[in-house]
Design a protein around this motif. Structure first.
Motif, mmCIF file in Angstrom:
data_model
loop_
_atom_site.group_PDB
_atom_site.id
_atom_site.type_symbol
_atom_site.label_atom_id
_atom_site.label_comp_id
_atom_site.label_asym_id
_atom_site.label_seq_id
_atom_site.Cartn_x
_atom_site.Cartn_y
_atom_site.Cartn_z
ATOM 1 N N PHE A 173 6.504 1.516 2.769
ATOM 2 C CA PHE A 173 5.284 1.523 1.960
ATOM 3 C C PHE A 173 4.077 1.970 2.779
ATOM 4 C CE2 PHE A 173 7.660 -0.738 -1.269
ATOM 5 C CZ PHE A 173 7.066 -0.278 -2.431
ATOM 6 N N ASN A 174 4.073 1.663 4.065
ATOM 7 C CA ASN A 174 3.023 2.211 4.927
ATOM 8 C C ASN A 174 3.112 3.735 4.966
ATOM 9 O OD1 ASN A 174 1.513 0.042 5.712
ATOM 10 N ND2 ASN A 174 2.661 -0.370 7.558
ATOM 11 N N GLY A 175 4.360 4.255 5.018
ATOM 12 C CA GLY A 175 4.574 5.706 4.987
ATOM 13 C C GLY A 175 4.094 6.323 3.689
ATOM 14 N N ILE A 176 4.334 5.634 2.554
ATOM 15 C CA ILE A 176 3.857 6.123 1.254
ATOM 16 C C ILE A 176 2.339 6.246 1.262
ATOM 17 C CG2 ILE A 176 3.526 5.447 -1.155
ATOM 18 C CD1 ILE A 176 6.349 4.356 -1.151
ATOM 19 N N ILE A 177 1.655 5.218 1.799
ATOM 20 C CA ILE A 177 0.185 5.227 1.813
ATOM 21 C C ILE A 177 -0.338 6.364 2.693
ATOM 22 C CG2 ILE A 177 -1.865 3.909 2.468
ATOM 23 C CD1 ILE A 177 -0.246 1.361 1.780
ATOM 24 N N VAL A 178 0.288 6.541 3.857
ATOM 25 C CA VAL A 178 -0.195 7.550 4.811
ATOM 26 C C VAL A 178 0.065 8.963 4.300
ATOM 27 C CG1 VAL A 178 0.109 8.487 7.140
ATOM 28 C CG2 VAL A 178 -0.008 6.016 6.798
ATOM 29 N N PHE A 179 1.295 9.225 3.839
ATOM 30 C CA PHE A 179 1.684 10.597 3.496
ATOM 31 C C PHE A 179 1.569 10.918 1.999
ATOM 32 C CE2 PHE A 179 4.175 9.459 7.316
ATOM 33 C CZ PHE A 179 3.616 10.374 8.189
ATOM 34 N N GLY A 180 1.765 9.913 1.150
ATOM 35 C CA GLY A 180 1.728 10.164 -0.293
ATOM 36 C C GLY A 180 0.400 9.842 -0.938
ATOM 37 N N LEU A 181 -0.357 8.898 -0.335
ATOM 38 C CA LEU A 181 -1.620 8.453 -0.940
ATOM 39 C C LEU A 181 -2.802 8.732 -0.019
ATOM 40 C CD1 LEU A 181 -0.268 5.035 -2.283
ATOM 41 C CD2 LEU A 181 -0.493 7.170 -3.543
ATOM 42 N N GLU A 182 -2.627 9.707 0.882
ATOM 43 C CA GLU A 182 -3.694 10.206 1.753
ATOM 44 C C GLU A 182 -4.381 9.098 2.539
ATOM 45 O OE1 GLU A 182 -6.296 12.782 -0.433
ATOM 46 O OE2 GLU A 182 -4.771 14.345 -0.551
ATOM 47 N N ASN A 183 -3.591 8.135 2.989
ATOM 48 C CA ASN A 183 -4.083 7.053 3.872
ATOM 49 C C ASN A 183 -5.266 6.312 3.240
ATOM 50 O OD1 ASN A 183 -3.640 5.603 6.178
ATOM 51 N ND2 ASN A 183 -4.845 6.906 7.487
ATOM 52 N N PHE A 231 7.941 5.478 -6.439
ATOM 53 C CA PHE A 231 7.557 4.570 -5.354
ATOM 54 C C PHE A 231 8.787 3.999 -4.654
ATOM 55 C CE2 PHE A 231 3.208 4.118 -7.246
ATOM 56 C CZ PHE A 231 2.506 4.354 -6.085
ATOM 57 N N LYS A 232 9.780 3.597 -5.444
ATOM 58 C CA LYS A 232 10.967 2.972 -4.851
ATOM 59 C C LYS A 232 11.821 3.974 -4.070
ATOM 60 C CE LYS A 232 11.304 -0.905 -8.057
ATOM 61 N NZ LYS A 232 12.084 -1.570 -9.113
ATOM 62 N N ARG A 233 11.755 5.246 -4.479
ATOM 63 C CA ARG A 233 12.514 6.278 -3.758
ATOM 64 C C ARG A 233 11.665 6.987 -2.696
ATOM 65 N NH1 ARG A 233 15.743 9.215 -8.804
ATOM 66 N NH2 ARG A 233 17.073 7.423 -9.334
ATOM 67 N N PHE A 234 10.388 6.568 -2.583
ATOM 68 C CA PHE A 234 9.492 7.085 -1.546
ATOM 69 C C PHE A 234 9.338 8.611 -1.630
ATOM 70 C CE2 PHE A 234 12.031 3.502 0.212
ATOM 71 C CZ PHE A 234 11.072 2.526 0.024
ATOM 72 N N GLN A 235 9.088 9.106 -2.856
ATOM 73 C CA GLN A 235 8.883 10.551 -3.078
ATOM 74 C C GLN A 235 7.422 10.890 -2.784
ATOM 75 O OE1 GLN A 235 11.409 12.594 -3.919
ATOM 76 N NE2 GLN A 235 12.841 10.889 -3.918
ATOM 77 N N ASN A 236 7.116 11.091 -1.497
ATOM 78 C CA ASN A 236 5.720 11.240 -1.073
ATOM 79 C C ASN A 236 5.061 12.507 -1.606
ATOM 80 O OD1 ASN A 236 5.786 8.848 0.326
ATOM 81 N ND2 ASN A 236 6.445 9.797 2.230
ATOM 82 N N ASP A 237 5.804 13.607 -1.704
ATOM 83 C CA ASP A 237 5.215 14.869 -2.165
ATOM 84 C C ASP A 237 4.722 14.758 -3.597
ATOM 85 O OD1 ASP A 237 5.756 15.984 0.281
ATOM 86 O OD2 ASP A 237 7.680 16.848 -0.345
ATOM 87 N N GLU A 238 5.559 14.213 -4.459
ATOM 88 C CA GLU A 238 5.172 14.064 -5.868
ATOM 89 C C GLU A 238 4.070 13.014 -6.020
ATOM 90 O OE1 GLU A 238 8.633 13.347 -8.195
ATOM 91 O OE2 GLU A 238 9.419 15.381 -7.948
ATOM 92 N N LEU A 239 4.157 11.942 -5.226
ATOM 93 C CA LEU A 239 3.124 10.903 -5.296
ATOM 94 C C LEU A 239 1.768 11.447 -4.852
ATOM 95 C CD1 LEU A 239 5.057 7.796 -3.936
ATOM 96 C CD2 LEU A 239 4.144 8.080 -6.240
ATOM 97 N N GLN A 240 1.764 12.364 -3.898
ATOM 98 C CA GLN A 240 0.506 12.953 -3.433
ATOM 99 C C GLN A 240 -0.175 13.748 -4.550
ATOM 100 O OE1 GLN A 240 0.867 15.691 -0.136
ATOM 101 N NE2 GLN A 240 -1.144 15.155 0.638
ATOM 102 N N ILE A 241 0.622 14.514 -5.313
ATOM 103 C CA ILE A 241 0.073 15.278 -6.450
ATOM 104 C C ILE A 241 -0.505 14.328 -7.493
ATOM 105 C CG2 ILE A 241 0.691 16.798 -8.372
ATOM 106 C CD1 ILE A 241 2.848 18.002 -6.468
ATOM 107 N N ILE A 242 0.261 13.287 -7.800
ATOM 108 C CA ILE A 242 -0.188 12.316 -8.812
ATOM 109 C C ILE A 242 -1.452 11.604 -8.342
ATOM 110 C CG2 ILE A 242 0.450 10.162 -9.973
ATOM 111 C CD1 ILE A 242 3.391 11.205 -9.822
ATOM 112 N N TYR A 243 -1.477 11.231 -7.045
ATOM 113 C CA TYR A 243 -2.644 10.530 -6.494
ATOM 114 C C TYR A 243 -3.903 11.399 -6.620
ATOM 115 C CZ TYR A 243 -5.842 8.778 -2.927
ATOM 116 O OH TYR A 243 -6.951 8.336 -2.263
#
Length: 699
Positions: A325-335, A259-271
């Motif tokens: 964090f808005n970017g994380i939600i949109v791209f990593g956590l599918e909005n 989360f702190k490094r904004f790794q959206n690709d990996e966060l999307q898989i985890i989500y």
């Protein structure tokens, strides 16, 4: 009848021996129908039952000769044959079931056959001595383990045998197969997960777990019975995630770091994995914790600020964190809408821990506008939008407004080259906040434009300038909001006493009327003058004046209703400057009531402030029962609904209805059905959404 029974016996036997076909099936149907109609149903039932018992015993003899190497194949062949036979018999004797078996509450023929099959196959002394059930379950577990190791197995046979165990006895299935299966699964994945978490990063670990989870779900669909589905998935969650939660969360490559490094690709898989496992709440908790930890660090940093550059860096980091964090939600956590809500709630809490954020935000934008030479227009616009996005969470907008106006005026005085950016900044603030916040800022810039335009016109047409072309501005005096100092005179022991009062405009006019009459002097000043010679008035023996309420209203040219309110304040216990000499009703002020000066009034302080009547006017206006048409009532209900639900976001429906009725009771009291009707209307228009017994606002 005997011949018919023999023919039925022959048919049932051929079914068990797998010698029947569709043609013979339909040929025998008429015979069976006639037999059921003609003979006694209890006799037929008992006759069929004896045939099924005989054939079941005969079919179960295969357990004496089976081979353990081909146990699954052998059991599949014989059990499928038995179950198919029972199903055909059940279909053929449907009429018997409906007309006799169900009425007499006897066990159906198919159930009789299954119970006998279970007894002779798994529960008699011979099968127990051979330990048939345990061996069969062991072979099934071996087949599943081969499937997990990517070896080929016959899914159809495993699926049938497992469903057979469930249909024979759910308790037997759970004890003999399900418990050992879950135990073996836990041990198997425990080893795999431990090895994975030691060798790989958290992102890679979740990728592997996703593969495992998808394979197990596929396996469930293929041959694992539905009764075991939830237990198996819960076990996977416990083994793969819950047992290693601390490492997955706090390791150098853990979720907090992602989360702190904004790794959206990996966060999307985890989500995706956690949502499919039903563990989104766990991820939401980590997301909230990270944001609140950031809030604590921001609060500590605000206490240690020493110079302007640190303020700029801190506010810039805050704005960038919000954007990231808005970017994380949109791209990593599918909005995900729930993550947006949590993010907004956390930032609202973070930014309102202290008033310093509201004070420092204008300083940040001041620094940005003054240093725009080397920046692109898109970058500047992006900064304004991020800045206004942060501003919407600030509670102390009045502090922000005051500081922003100060810096705005200072920038205008020093340099007017960036006026277009000033307009754009104010526009972005207005888009995210309430319009009243930017009203004065816009007026400052508009006045600047007007003054420049008028100056240009005056320089160009100095001799022909027409002032009446520029008379669009109008002054409106708000008499109910003004205050003035007044010296009000009373007499005690034949001495004139001066009382210093601060009175609202309307009360001031009434008191001046009494002053003029009482002192015989029409030239009394409103302004206080401490050098007035009070001794000149000491010898005035004139009696205090008396006016009716109507006379006061006519003399000062103020509506009677307002005069009535002003008099009620002036005769009140808080400031009894006047008294009623005579009245029609004690508890009500009428036009014929007479009012005079209270000679005993004496200000206890240097200056006495008279209460204003503005709030009384508002209260009176609210109590007026206006007649409104049904359409206006519905609009009022809808507006009130939206105001309440916007402030709460999510609210139980009953509480919402109660709050709406309370809010608009000053106009009318709506029925519960009316409020519910308007809730349904707003849901249909997609302003609201129903969740169980609650209503959610849709932004």
């Amino acid at each position: 009848m005997k011949s018919n029974l023999k023919q039925i016996q022959k048919f049932v036997t051929s079914v068990f021996e797998d010698q029947t076909n569709k043609l013979s099936f339909y040929q025998e149907y008429n015979l069976i129908y006639k037999c059921i109609i003609s003979c006694k149903k209890d006799t037929l039932y008992q006759y069929l039952r004896s045939i099924i018992i005989k054939q079941t015993i005969k079919g179960s003899l295969f357990i004496e000769e089976y081979s353990e190497n081909k146990m699954i194949d052998t059991f599949y062949d014989h059990c499928q044959k038995q179950f198919n036979s029972l199903e055909i018999i059940n279909q053929m004797f449907t009429l018997l079931n409906v007309s006799f078996i169900e009425i007499q509450k006897l066990p159906p023929l198919e159930l009789v056959g299954k119970q006998l099959w279970k007894t002779y196959l798994f529960q008699n002394e011979k099968s127990k001595s051979l330990n048939i059930l345990a061996k069969l379950c062991s072979k099934l577990l071996e087949a599943i383990q081969k499937d997990r190791n990517d070896q080929k197995i016959e899914y159809k046979k495993v699926s049938f045998l497992l469903r057979m165990l469930v249909s024979l006895s759910k308790e037997m299935y759970e004890k003999s197969f399900e418990l050992p299966f879950l135990k073996v699964t836990e041990e198997y994945y425990d080893v795999i997960c431990f090895e994975l978490i030691q060798k790989s990063t958290v992102g890679e670990y979740f990728k592997k777990i996703q593969e495992i989870y998808q394979k197990e779900k596929k396996r469930l669909r293929r041959y694992i019975p539905n009764t075991t589905r939830k237990k198996l998935l819960d076990l996977l969650i416990n083994v793969c995630i819950t047992k290693h939660i601390h490492i997955l969360k706090n390791s150098p490559t853990g979720l907090v770091t992602l989360f702190k490094r904004f790794q959206n690709d990996e966060l999307q898989i985890i989500y995706k994995l956690l949502v499919s496992m039903g563990q989104k709440a766990w991820l939401l908790g980590i997301f909230r914790q990270i944001l609140l930890e950031y809030g604590e660090s921001l609060n500590l940093s605000l206490r240690k600020i020493k110079d302007i550059f640190q303020i700029y860096q801190l506010i810039r980091n805050c704005i960038n964190i919000r954007f990231a964090f808005n970017g994380i939600i949109v791209f990593g956590l599918e909005n995900d809408h729930e993550f947006h809500i949590v993010c907004d709630q956390c930032f609202h809490k973070i930014l309102n821990q202290t008033q310093k954020v509201a004070r420092y935000l204008p300083l940040f934008i001041d620094f940005q506008i003054q240093n725009m030479e080397n920046k692109d227009a898109e970058d500047i616009q992006s900064i304004f939008m991020r800045f206004s996005d942060i501003l919407k969470f600030i509670n102390d907008k009045d502090i922000f407004k005051k500081n922003y106006e100060f810096y705005l005026i200072r920038r205008i005085i020093r340099n007017r080259q960036n006026l277009k950016w000033e307009y754009k900044c104010i526009k972005s603030i207005k888009s995210k906040s309430w319009p009243a916040l930017t009203l004065k800022m816009e007026n400052i810039l508009n006045n600047l434009d007007v003054s420049e335009y008028e100056k240009e016109l005056y320089n160009k047409y100095q001799n022909e300038f027409k002032y009446d072309q520029h008379s669009s501005r109008k002054l409106t005096f708000q008499f109910d909001s003004g205050f003035a100092k007044i010296n009000f005179y009373t007499k005690q022991n034949n001495k004139c006493i001066k009382n210093k009062l601060i009175a609202p405009t309307f009360q001031m006019l009434i008191l001046l009327l009494f002053n003029q009459k009482f002192n015989g002097n029409s030239d009394i000043n409103i302004n206080d003058n401490d050098n007035d010679n009070d001794n000149d008035k000491n010898n005035d023996n004139s009696l205090p004046p008396v006016f009716t309420i109507k006379e006061i209203s006519d003399k000062i040219n103020i509506p009677f209703e307002i005069v009535k309110l002003c008099i009620s304040v002036l005769i009140s216990k808080e400031s009894p400057v006047l008294i009623r000499k005579s009245y029609v009703k004690e508890n009500e002020i009428n036009s014929e009531d007479e009012v005079t000066v209270n000679l005993n009034f004496n200000s206890n302080s240097n200056v006495t402030k008279i209460q204003e009547i503005y709030h009384q006017l508002i209260q009176k206006e609210l109590k007026v029962k206006n007649k409104i048409d049904p359409h206006s009532r519905e609009l009022l209900i809808q507006v009130t609904l939206m105001r309440i639900i916007k402030s709460q976001i999510l609210m139980p429906e009953e509480e919402l209805i109660t709050e709406v009725k309370k809010k608009i009771s000053y106009k009318f009291v709506p029925s519960v059905s009316k409020v519910e009707k308007n809730i349904r209307l707003l849901i249909k228009r997609e302003y609201l959404k129903r969740e169980d017994k609650s209503i959610r606002y849709l932004p």
